[in-house]
Design a protein around this motif. Structure first.
Motif: not given
Length: 477
Positions: A338-362
């Motif tokens: 699952d960690i590798d899964q997230l790492a692959r997604i982030i390497s393609v889509l970029g970092n996850l933050n409130e700017e790209v996904w409002p509310g993700c910090a919750e």
């Protein structure tokens, strides 16, 4: 999660079944179900008999298939048998192959110097059929939660049908109806039309064990506003749902990463806390959806980060992964954990933050798991080489962090991509493999499901664990 104990009896010894069906061979076996090819004695119809060992999985599948019984792109439930202290046996239409096999055969031909893969016209027809099946589910507020090529079965006539609803959930029952009208007709399977027009027969001797519910068969266009309004109503209700209590333990604030307490960290940071062995989520809450559903390669980011209040949008992410695999014949994000899964997604889509996904910090695990900043994400274009702008655009409408930004199945059915040359070929012209191939570990599926969690930190690089007031934080490098 402990596997169910073996039974002393089998489908072969159940008189009510062998009186109506001849059991021919076992075609699939998993921890929670076994599937047999059978012949109905009354008319020689070939069927699949799915013996489900888990009560809640059987309940969910029967309930969902009853609601979707007239949907042309959902597998047909002919009848089922369910007696006290015995496993449920679902009698389903038999479909001999699946989309995973279509992809595997096309990949083998391409690597062998044959054609370049699946033609655009065929890809469009497969996509349209998948969208029709998912649209039928979502109109009835059913979230499948395990969409993948192996669960998209195909008949001899090229008609594709969604199968394996053992992890499905009905989010809103039938609290709202879609307006009339549908601009995109879906394929039907002519030999089974008579069966689809009737409610499944039931052999049931347990009081109140049968799922019930009105069937909403209207195939209309639901506005995006209505869609998200309905989801908001669902989240506001936060009603108690007992159907998760046996198979998928209530998450509470836990997730696939199973946020540990400080005492857990002191005990052993990696001691078996990444699968659902606990009896509850730790806060006494009832009714939260479980985040450990689906197959890792097709699991939405909100699930990977532990969300227990997600909606139909998790299926839309899975659709994007399936469409990308149809286009490239390669899985989009083949994570080894699952960690590798997230790492692959982030390497393609970029970092996850409130700017790209409002509310993700919750999200439960947003502050627990973190990655080094990706300065130059690869982008989906790099994962879809040699594909057209329209094809990349279609996948981008589904593969995005913010669930609210993902296009619905209904919206995609009206996308210009499907109305431009080359047009989708007729289903009868699709290449249907003669046999079903073995699938990769994370891409397997078909008639049966394995609902165990596959979360782990295996095969990943250096990490730093830090104690916090809430538990611990893990940073991966």
């Amino acid at each position: 999660m402990e596997q169910p104990l073996p039974k002393s009896w089998s489908i072969h010894t159940r008189p009510e079944i062998i009186a109506k069906y001849e059991i021919l061979e076992c075609v699939g076996s998993g921890a929670y179900s076994d599937v047999y090819k059978g012949r109905r004695l009354s008319d020689n119809l070939i069927v699949a008999l799915k013996e489900v060992h888990d009560y809640q999985s059987a309940f969910r599948e029967i309930e969902a298939l009853q609601i979707l019984q007239n949907s042309p792109n959902v597998v047909v439930l002919h009848e089922y048998f369910w007696r006290e202290d015995e496993d449920a046996v679902l009698v389903l239409e038999f479909l001999r192959t699946d989309l995973a096999t279509v992809i595997a055969e096309s990949k083998k031909k391409r690597e062998g110097g044959g054609d370049r893969g699946i033609s655009v016209g065929e890809i469009k027809r497969w996509m349209v059929q998948i969208l029709c099946g998912v649209d039928a589910c979502h109109r009835n507020t059913i979230v499948h939660r395990d969409l993948k090529p192996g669960n998209l079965l195909i008949g001899d006539d090229g008609v594709l049908k969604l199968a394996d609803f053992g992890q499905a959930r009905i989010l809103l029952g039938n609290e709202f109806d879609a307006p009339d009208g549908n601009s995109q007709p879906c394929e039907s399977n002519a030999p089974y039309q008579d069966n689809m027009s009737e409610a499944p027969q039931v052999d049931l001797e347990v009081e109140d064990a049968s799922p019930e519910g009105d069937v909403n068969q209207e195939q209309g266009i639901m506005s995006r506003e209505d869609y998200f309004r309905a989801l908001d109503e669902l989240k506001a209700k936060n009603s108690i749902d007992e159907t998760d209590k046996d198979t998928n333990v209530h998450d509470g604030d836990t997730s696939c990463f199973a946020t540990c307490t400080t005492s857990d960290v002191e005990d052993d940071l990696f001691k078996g806390t990444y699968s659902y062995d606990a009896e509850d989520g730790g806060d006494g809450r009832q009714g939260a959806l479980t985040s450990c559903v689906g197959t890792r390669w097709f699991r939405a980011p909100e699930l990977l980060y532990g969300s227990t209040s997600y909606g139909l949008e998790v299926d839309l992410w899975s659709l994007g992964c399936i469409f990308a695999e149809l286009l490239t014949l390669q899985p989009l994000f083949p994570g080894s954990s699952d960690i590798d899964q997230l790492a692959r997604i982030i390497s393609v889509l970029g970092n996850l933050n409130e700017e790209v996904w409002p509310g993700c910090a919750e999200l439960p695990d947003y502050r627990t798991i973190s990655f080094n900043k990706v300065e130059n994400p690869a982008g989906l274009e790099s994962s879809l080489p040699s594909r057209s702008i329209d094809e990349i655009s279609l996948v981008k409408k589904l593969i995005c962090y913010d669930p609210a930004a993902r296009a619905t199945a209904m919206e995609l059915l009206q996308d210009k991509y499907f109305n431009e040359e080359p047009l989708p070929v007729p289903a009868s012209e699709l290449h249907v493999p003669l046999t079903k191939s073995n699938h990769d570990e994370d891409s397997h599926g078909g008639w049966y499901d394995d609902m165990g969690s596959d979360s782990d930190f295996d095969e990943f690089g250096p990490l730093k664990a830090t104690k916090t007031n809430a538990g611990f934080s893990v940073r991966f490098f």
